[in-house]
Design a protein around this motif. Structure first.
Motif, mmCIF file in Angstrom:
data_model
loop_
_atom_site.group_PDB
_atom_site.id
_atom_site.type_symbol
_atom_site.label_atom_id
_atom_site.label_comp_id
_atom_site.label_asym_id
_atom_site.label_seq_id
_atom_site.Cartn_x
_atom_site.Cartn_y
_atom_site.Cartn_z
ATOM 1 N N TYR A 138 25.850 40.646 -15.097
ATOM 2 C CA TYR A 138 27.022 39.994 -14.503
ATOM 3 C C TYR A 138 28.087 39.719 -15.559
ATOM 4 O O TYR A 138 29.281 39.841 -15.296
ATOM 5 C CB TYR A 138 26.622 38.699 -13.790
ATOM 6 C CG TYR A 138 25.940 38.961 -12.478
ATOM 7 C CD1 TYR A 138 26.651 39.465 -11.386
ATOM 8 C CD2 TYR A 138 24.580 38.742 -12.322
ATOM 9 C CE1 TYR A 138 26.022 39.724 -10.181
ATOM 10 C CE2 TYR A 138 23.942 38.996 -11.114
ATOM 11 C CZ TYR A 138 24.672 39.489 -10.055
ATOM 12 O OH TYR A 138 24.055 39.757 -8.866
ATOM 13 N N LYS B 275 14.623 36.207 -7.606
ATOM 14 C CA LYS B 275 15.398 35.457 -6.644
ATOM 15 C C LYS B 275 16.793 36.045 -6.578
ATOM 16 O O LYS B 275 17.246 36.699 -7.519
ATOM 17 C CB LYS B 275 15.455 33.973 -6.996
ATOM 18 C CG LYS B 275 16.279 33.652 -8.220
ATOM 19 C CD LYS B 275 16.435 32.163 -8.390
ATOM 20 C CE LYS B 275 17.565 31.890 -9.356
ATOM 21 N NZ LYS B 275 18.089 30.576 -9.268
ATOM 22 N N ILE B 276 17.436 35.814 -5.492
ATOM 23 C CA ILE B 276 18.796 36.310 -5.325
ATOM 24 C C ILE B 276 19.751 35.363 -6.049
ATOM 25 O O ILE B 276 19.657 34.149 -5.915
ATOM 26 C CB ILE B 276 19.153 36.399 -3.830
ATOM 27 C CG1 ILE B 276 18.241 37.429 -3.153
ATOM 28 C CG2 ILE B 276 20.618 36.754 -3.638
ATOM 29 C CD1 ILE B 276 18.392 37.490 -1.650
ATOM 30 N N VAL B 277 20.649 35.938 -6.828
ATOM 31 C CA VAL B 277 21.640 35.142 -7.547
ATOM 32 C C VAL B 277 22.711 34.725 -6.547
ATOM 33 O O VAL B 277 23.301 35.567 -5.868
ATOM 34 C CB VAL B 277 22.251 35.953 -8.709
ATOM 35 C CG1 VAL B 277 23.297 35.147 -9.441
ATOM 36 C CG2 VAL B 277 21.165 36.413 -9.660
ATOM 37 N N THR B 278 22.957 33.421 -6.463
ATOM 38 C CA THR B 278 23.936 32.909 -5.505
ATOM 39 C C THR B 278 25.355 33.171 -6.005
ATOM 40 O O THR B 278 25.576 33.429 -7.196
ATOM 41 C CB THR B 278 23.751 31.400 -5.286
ATOM 42 O OG1 THR B 278 24.037 30.716 -6.518
ATOM 43 C CG2 THR B 278 22.339 31.070 -4.842
ATOM 44 N N ASP B 279 26.299 33.076 -5.094
ATOM 45 C CA ASP B 279 27.704 33.259 -5.466
ATOM 46 C C ASP B 279 28.145 32.197 -6.473
ATOM 47 O O ASP B 279 28.924 32.487 -7.377
ATOM 48 C CB ASP B 279 28.599 33.209 -4.222
ATOM 49 C CG ASP B 279 28.408 34.431 -3.338
ATOM 50 O OD1 ASP B 279 27.936 35.475 -3.849
ATOM 51 O OD2 ASP B 279 28.729 34.348 -2.143
ATOM 52 N N ASP B 280 27.644 30.975 -6.318
ATOM 53 C CA ASP B 280 27.989 29.909 -7.268
ATOM 54 C C ASP B 280 27.476 30.234 -8.670
ATOM 55 O O ASP B 280 28.169 29.994 -9.662
ATOM 56 C CB ASP B 280 27.403 28.566 -6.813
ATOM 57 C CG ASP B 280 28.120 28.005 -5.599
ATOM 58 O OD1 ASP B 280 29.276 28.406 -5.339
ATOM 59 O OD2 ASP B 280 27.516 27.153 -4.908
ATOM 60 N N GLU B 281 26.258 30.781 -8.747
ATOM 61 C CA GLU B 281 25.718 31.162 -10.046
ATOM 62 C C GLU B 281 26.534 32.291 -10.664
ATOM 63 O O GLU B 281 26.798 32.284 -11.871
ATOM 64 C CB GLU B 281 24.250 31.584 -9.912
ATOM 65 C CG GLU B 281 23.306 30.420 -9.625
ATOM 66 C CD GLU B 281 21.902 30.857 -9.296
ATOM 67 O OE1 GLU B 281 20.978 30.108 -9.642
ATOM 68 O OE2 GLU B 281 21.724 31.931 -8.690
ATOM 69 N N LYS B 282 26.959 33.244 -9.847
ATOM 70 C CA LYS B 282 27.792 34.333 -10.357
ATOM 71 C C LYS B 282 29.101 33.787 -10.900
ATOM 72 O O LYS B 282 29.536 34.162 -11.994
ATOM 73 C CB LYS B 282 28.088 35.347 -9.253
ATOM 74 C CG LYS B 282 26.897 36.158 -8.822
ATOM 75 C CD LYS B 282 27.270 37.072 -7.672
ATOM 76 C CE LYS B 282 26.070 37.713 -7.031
ATOM 77 N NZ LYS B 282 26.425 38.521 -5.854
ATOM 78 N N GLU B 283 29.731 32.909 -10.158
ATOM 79 C CA GLU B 283 31.001 32.324 -10.607
ATOM 80 C C GLU B 283 30.812 31.520 -11.891
ATOM 81 O O GLU B 283 31.683 31.532 -12.765
ATOM 82 C CB GLU B 283 31.604 31.445 -9.506
ATOM 83 C CG GLU B 283 32.118 32.233 -8.320
ATOM 84 C CD GLU B 283 33.194 33.240 -8.702
ATOM 85 O OE1 GLU B 283 34.047 32.949 -9.563
ATOM 86 O OE2 GLU B 283 33.168 34.346 -8.129
#
Length: 74
Positions: free
Chosen positions: A60, A23-31
């Protein structure tokens, strides 16, 4: 007898096989990974908390650690 053992091992391995879900890692998950990295959490703790793979979190987290080192040097 040997063939029976080999067949049994193959069946056991097939039953234990896991499927990879990408799945694509969302920006919220990255933050969140970045924030938890700054708090000093380990890769395993972050991965378990977010339900992501260890290698994803590691990559990340590595980027964030490098960024933090650059900030300290300036």
């Amino acid at each position: 007898m040997l063939m029976k053992a080999i067949t049994a091992q193959q069946r056991h391995q097939a039953a234990q096989a896991t499927t990879i879900q990408r799945k694509i890692v969302t920006d919220d998950e990255k933050e969140t990974i970045y924030a938890l990295t700054r708090q000093g959490l380990a890769v395993k703790a972050i991965a378990d908390k977010l339900g992501l793979g260890y290698s994803t979190v590691y990559n990340y987290r590595r980027h964030e650690v490098r960024r933090m080192k650059k900030q300290c040097q300036h």
